[in-house]
Structure formats: C-alpha cells, structure tokens
Design an enzyme around this catalytic site. Structure first.
Site, short mmCIF file in Angstrom:
data_model
loop_
_atom_site.label_atom_id
_atom_site.label_comp_id
_atom_site.label_asym_id
_atom_site.label_seq_id
_atom_site.Cartn_x
_atom_site.Cartn_y
_atom_site.Cartn_z
N ASP A 81 0.91 -1.51 -0.13
CA ASP A 81 -0.21 -0.03 0.15
C ASP A 81 0.73 1.21 -0.66
O ASP A 81 1.95 1.50 0.84
CB ASP A 81 -1.19 0.19 1.29
CG ASP A 81 -1.92 1.00 0.70
OD1 ASP A 81 -2.34 1.23 0.26
OD2 ASP A 81 -2.54 1.54 2.11
N TYR A 118 1.25 5.71 -0.09
CA TYR A 118 0.59 6.95 -0.21
C TYR A 118 0.76 7.80 -0.81
O TYR A 118 1.25 8.55 -0.40
CB TYR A 118 1.58 7.16 1.36
CG TYR A 118 1.22 7.56 2.84
CD1 TYR A 118 0.43 7.84 3.61
CD2 TYR A 118 2.66 8.77 3.07
CE1 TYR A 118 0.15 8.66 4.27
CE2 TYR A 118 2.27 9.46 4.15
CZ TYR A 118 0.58 9.06 5.12
OH TYR A 118 0.75 10.01 5.90
N HIS A 151 -3.80 13.86 0.95
CA HIS A 151 -4.20 12.83 2.22
C HIS A 151 -2.59 13.01 3.05
O HIS A 151 -3.20 13.06 4.93
CB HIS A 151 -3.67 12.15 1.90
CG HIS A 151 -4.41 10.75 2.56
ND1 HIS A 151 -5.21 10.71 3.57
CD2 HIS A 151 -2.78 9.40 3.16
CE1 HIS A 151 -5.04 9.72 4.46
NE2 HIS A 151 -3.96 8.81 3.64
N GLU A 167 -10.50 3.88 3.83
CA GLU A 167 -9.81 4.65 3.12
C GLU A 167 -9.69 4.77 1.47
O GLU A 167 -9.39 3.54 1.21
CB GLU A 167 -7.74 4.34 3.00
CG GLU A 167 -7.04 4.74 4.83
CD GLU A 167 -5.93 4.99 4.86
OE1 GLU A 167 -5.33 3.85 4.06
OE2 GLU A 167 -5.33 5.75 5.44
N GLU A 169 -8.81 3.89 -2.30
CA GLU A 169 -7.83 3.95 -2.99
C GLU A 169 -8.36 3.11 -4.67
O GLU A 169 -9.58 2.37 -4.53
CB GLU A 169 -7.11 3.11 -1.82
CG GLU A 169 -6.77 4.19 -0.59
CD GLU A 169 -5.33 3.38 0.23
OE1 GLU A 169 -4.68 2.80 -0.85
OE2 GLU A 169 -5.34 3.30 1.46
N ASP A 227 -8.80 -0.11 1.82
CA ASP A 227 -8.35 0.15 3.31
C ASP A 227 -8.30 0.14 4.18
O ASP A 227 -8.41 1.37 4.47
CB ASP A 227 -7.43 0.75 3.12
CG ASP A 227 -5.59 0.82 3.64
OD1 ASP A 227 -5.45 -0.47 4.65
OD2 ASP A 227 -5.12 1.52 3.66
N ARG A 271 -7.55 3.53 13.11
CA ARG A 271 -6.93 5.35 13.73
C ARG A 271 -6.17 5.27 15.28
O ARG A 271 -5.32 5.48 15.00
CB ARG A 271 -6.98 6.28 13.09
CG ARG A 271 -7.90 6.49 12.21
CD ARG A 271 -6.92 6.57 10.83
NE ARG A 271 -7.24 6.45 9.33
CZ ARG A 271 -7.04 5.97 8.46
NH1 ARG A 271 -5.52 5.77 8.73
NH2 ARG A 271 -7.57 6.47 7.13
N GLN A 316 -4.04 2.26 15.31
CA GLN A 316 -2.58 2.53 13.85
C GLN A 316 -1.15 4.23 14.59
O GLN A 316 -0.44 3.80 14.63
CB GLN A 316 -3.01 3.57 12.95
CG GLN A 316 -1.97 3.82 11.89
CD GLN A 316 -2.71 4.60 10.91
OE1 GLN A 316 -3.94 4.77 10.38
NE2 GLN A 316 -1.83 4.76 9.71
N TYR A 370 2.38 2.83 15.52
CA TYR A 370 3.24 3.11 13.38
C TYR A 370 4.55 3.74 14.26
O TYR A 370 4.86 3.45 12.98
CB TYR A 370 2.61 3.96 12.88
CG TYR A 370 2.43 5.43 13.02
CD1 TYR A 370 3.31 5.90 11.59
CD2 TYR A 370 1.85 6.10 13.94
CE1 TYR A 370 3.21 7.22 11.96
CE2 TYR A 370 2.11 7.70 14.09
CZ TYR A 370 2.54 7.87 13.04
OH TYR A 370 3.23 9.05 12.66
N LYS A 394 -4.24 -1.35 9.57
CA LYS A 394 -4.82 -1.86 8.61
C LYS A 394 -4.69 -3.58 7.96
O LYS A 394 -5.78 -3.72 7.29
CB LYS A 394 -3.16 -1.31 7.92
CG LYS A 394 -2.76 -0.02 8.28
CD LYS A 394 -4.21 0.96 7.18
CE LYS A 394 -3.20 2.38 7.20
NZ LYS A 394 -4.13 3.37 6.50
N THR A 428 -8.80 -6.02 4.16
CA THR A 428 -9.24 -4.78 3.17
C THR A 428 -9.41 -5.29 2.24
O THR A 428 -9.87 -6.64 1.34
CB THR A 428 -7.21 -5.23 1.90
OG1 THR A 428 -6.37 -4.30 3.48
CG2 THR A 428 -7.38 -3.53 0.97
N THR A 434 -4.63 6.44 0.00
CA THR A 434 -5.84 6.71 0.00
C THR A 434 -6.14 8.27 -1.12
O THR A 434 -4.63 9.30 -1.10
CB THR A 434 -5.96 8.11 1.43
OG1 THR A 434 -5.57 6.50 2.51
CG2 THR A 434 -7.33 8.51 1.49
N GLU A 475 -10.04 12.15 7.58
CA GLU A 475 -10.03 14.01 6.55
C GLU A 475 -11.41 14.49 6.71
O GLU A 475 -11.22 16.07 7.48
CB GLU A 475 -9.35 13.88 5.34
CG GLU A 475 -7.47 13.09 5.78
CD GLU A 475 -7.57 13.28 3.61
OE1 GLU A 475 -7.89 12.00 3.96
OE2 GLU A 475 -6.99 13.23 3.51
MN MN Z 1 -3.64 3.06 2.44
#
Ligand code: MN
Length: 415
Positions: free
Chosen positions: A127, A129, A134, A200, A202, A234, A238, A241, A245, A254, A258, A347, A361
């Site tokens: 994945d 970014y 984003h 997300e 995508e 995805d 949060r 994460q 992370y 994550k 998916t 995203t 967001e």
């Molecule tokens: Mn993602």
C-alpha cells in the site's frame, strides 16, 4: 468509431463494450468461473472459448480456454500481456459481431442471479501513500508541530508491505478490530474494540507479470506487468495505528481487512483516462522519471458513500505519484513482483473538504462531524454502517467506464 454490441446494455450504463471488466462468479450451486461484465450481465467465457479454435495465444499451463474455466483469474494473470490483448480482442469481437449473438447470448447470466467471488489469489500486497493532500492532512493531525510532509515524500513514493491474506472481496462483512489503543491524553494503553474505525478510498493495481530477482521493472514496462485496476477500501483503525506506527509503520491497525472490488478493469479500458500527473516540484531520480508522452496519471473520479449518502468525490488525477512510478520504485532494489500481486495507491484526497478519501480527514480527526442524509452525525464508523466506494473514468466517444464498487458493512467487535 463507436463499437456497438448486440448484448443488452442500458443507455446510461458504464459497462458497455469499451469496458469489459473481468470477475469470478457463480450461480446457485455451480462452480465459480471467469466472466466478463457487459451491461448488467456476466458473459460466461469458458463454454464459448472452449469451442473457438481461433485464439492463437497459449498461456502457461494451458490455453486461454483453460484459464477462463478456472475458479480465479490467476492463470489469466500469469498468461501475460499478449494473452490479455488476444482475449480482450476476442471478447470484443464476440460482443460486437451480430452473427455471434445466437451462439453467445445463452451465456449471458444476469448479475442479479450471481454471487461474486474473490477474483484472484493475492500474492503480495503493498500500500502506497501517494496523495499529497492526504499525506499533508494526516501529517497535520498526527504530527501537528512538524512540517506536514516528511523530507522524503517528494523524492520517493512512500509505501509499506501489507497483509495479502486478509484482502477480501466486496460484500464481505468487516469485523471491528480489537487491539491496543492509547489516546494522547491517556497515560497507558488499554485493550478493546477500535473506537476510530475508518476507511481509505484507494485504487489498486493487479499485477500479472513477473521479473527476476535482482532485475528492477522500469516504469516504462508498466503495461506489460499490470493487468488491471480494482477499487480498494483500506479499512484502518486510527487509534490502533496512531499508537503502534512509530517507527516501523502500519501493522495491526491495517491488517485486519482490506476490501477490493469484484470486477477488475483491464488497463486497456483506461486509455482515454490517461493524464499527466501533477507538476513535480523536485527533480526526480532517473528511475522515477515520467515519460511526458505516455503519462500514467489516471483521471478517475471516486465516490465515497456512507450509509447511502455520498460524502466525498476524491479525484484520482491529483495523485502525485503514478502507478508506473510506484511499480518502478517497488522493484528498484531488485525485489520481485509476481502474478497476483496487488498494490494500492494510498488514500485519494483532493484539495477540497468534499474530496477527502478518509473519515479521519473528512471529520478532521473527529472534531468536525459529517452529517448523513438521515440527519445522523458521524466521525468514525459505527457498527452496522455500510461504506461503498465507486469510481468511473472517461472512455471513448464520451462514454464512461465504470470501475464497479467495493462495499462492506461493519459488524461488532468480538473482544
Ligand atoms: Mn492505505
């Protein structure tokens, strides 16, 4: 010249003869098999291809007839770009030649009668970014005291290796994940269901080619390696994460699920969607150079539907890194790709509030709730919520190419 088909296609359909995505379907107790979507039907390829002796290309492990009789797209992915081209030409010929109608029309199966399956076996999953808007939005929320973009962001497409085994087909229920969460104002982590479950929006790229270990794939070979495009959600926890992370990136926040669309749109159906990516603000290293005459920016319009309310329309054309650059970067160290690899864009978010591709967001980390059509307010996902992503692209002669949808409903946590 606009191609016309004898097959029934509603006037406003995004699944005309210029599209022809591949999927795996079954009806009743029948075995799953490969189909092509035309209008609101799946064309059952295997019985038609088995009796057609004009298909010249043989894939590994058998011909195209064997590949489409299988229970996944795996053999078709492995068959390579010449086989993909031959099959698409054959299907297009079948659907546009009036003389073929009587032979082929009995093999149209209404989508209302079928169940769609996971279209291919996901090999490796990456994945990225690659949306500047984003990445900047997340940077502002997760690292409020630092510049929104980290110093590497405009020099390479940032990504991580995800979990291939939990990629699921559209319609699969999503169980709210449990894990460690720690809000900034809490002194210690606690265990429990995610309280900040997100999406997300995508776009995913499905690989059919394979390189050799130590031999990078150049960006210019993109179309030889990528079979087609899927929509990807995805799902992201949060709170899990945000706590886990640093310093190695996304992990359990994550990997629980998916979702991908059931229909894979061939790259060949997106020729009219190709656009220049945004203007680069830094010189790129040679292996990431764009070919200005053959850009792989894609003018896809995404749609995020939350319980029946469209809350966002993220523009894929705004993605800073193209899928060709992502493929080049993913292999520049000599790593291999193989048929069934899936890599997602990251995203997709545009500059405007109504173009944001995550609820993190859209609700600005939960501080600005989103109002749905029924009057309810949302920040993150509640149990029972359904999210559906859709997308379309410009096609030939003003038609739209539908990328189908990826949908999922949230079920309660099991912890
Ligand atoms: Mn993602």
């Amino acid at each position: 010249m606009t191609l016309s088909t004898w097959a029934p296609v509603p006037a406003d359909s995004e699944f005309g003869v210029a599209n022809l995505p591949y999927g795996v379907f079954s009806r009743g107790e029948e075995r799953p098999r490969v189909g092509v979507r035309i209008g609101n039907n799946a064309l059952d390829l295997a019985p038609l291809l088995a009796r057609d002796h004009e298909i010249p290309v043989q894939g590994p492990g058998g011909g195209l007839a064997e590949a489409v009789a299988a229970e996944s797209l795996d053999a078709l992915l492995a068959a390579g770009p010449q086989a993909w081209k031959s099959l698409r030409e054959w299907v297009t010929g079948l659907l546009t030649d009036p003389a073929k109608e009587s032979e082929a029309s009995p093999h149209l199966v209404p989508l209302a009668d079928v169940r769609m399956h996971m279209p291919f076996t996901v090999a490796d999953y990456v994945d990225f970014y690659s949306s500047e808007h984003h990445a900047a939005n997340v940077g502002k929320m997760f690292r409020p005291d630092a510049p929104p973009l980290l110093p590497n962001w405009k020099h390479l497409p940032v990504g991580y290796h995800g979990r291939a085994g939990t990629v699921v087909v559209s319609g699969t229920e999503i169980i709210r994940p449990c894990g460690q969460r720690k809000a900034p104002d809490e002194s210690a982590p606690t265990f429990g269901p995610s309280r900040r479950l997100d999406i997300e929006a995508e776009v995913g790229f499905v690989i059919g080619g394979a390189n050799r270990l130590g031999e990078p794939v150049p960006a210019s070979a993109f179309a030889d390696y990528v079979f087609g495009v899927a929509l990807v959600n995805d799902w992201s926890a949060r709170d899990i994460q945000n706590w886990e992370y640093v310093p190695l990136g996304p992990f359990l926040g994550k990997s629980f699920a998916t979702s991908i669309s059931a229909w894979i749109t061939p790259l060949a159906a997106l020729e009219q969607a190709r656009v220049q990516p945004p203007k680069r603000t830094h010189d790129l290293l040679d292996y990431l150079a764009d070919d200005p005459d053959q850009p792989w920016g894609l003018d896809l319009t995404l749609e995020v539907d939350w319980n029946g309310t469209v809350v966002s329309r993220p523009p894929f054309a705004s993605m800073y890194w193209t899928a060709a650059q992502q493929l080049a970067h993913m292999t520049v160290n000599g790593a291999t790709v193989r048929p069934g690899d899936l890599y997602a864009s990251g995203t997709v978010s545009g500059t405007e509030v109504h173009e944001r591709g995550s609820f993190l967001e859209l609700s600005w980390s939960g501080s600005e709730p989103v109002r749905l059509a029924d009057g309810s307010l949302r920040t993150f996902l509640e149990d029972g919520d359904t999210v559906t992503l859709r997308a379309s692209a410009p096609g030939p002669d003003g038609v739209r190419i539908g990328l189908g949808e990826v949908t999922g409903q949230i079920r309660p946590a099991r912890c």
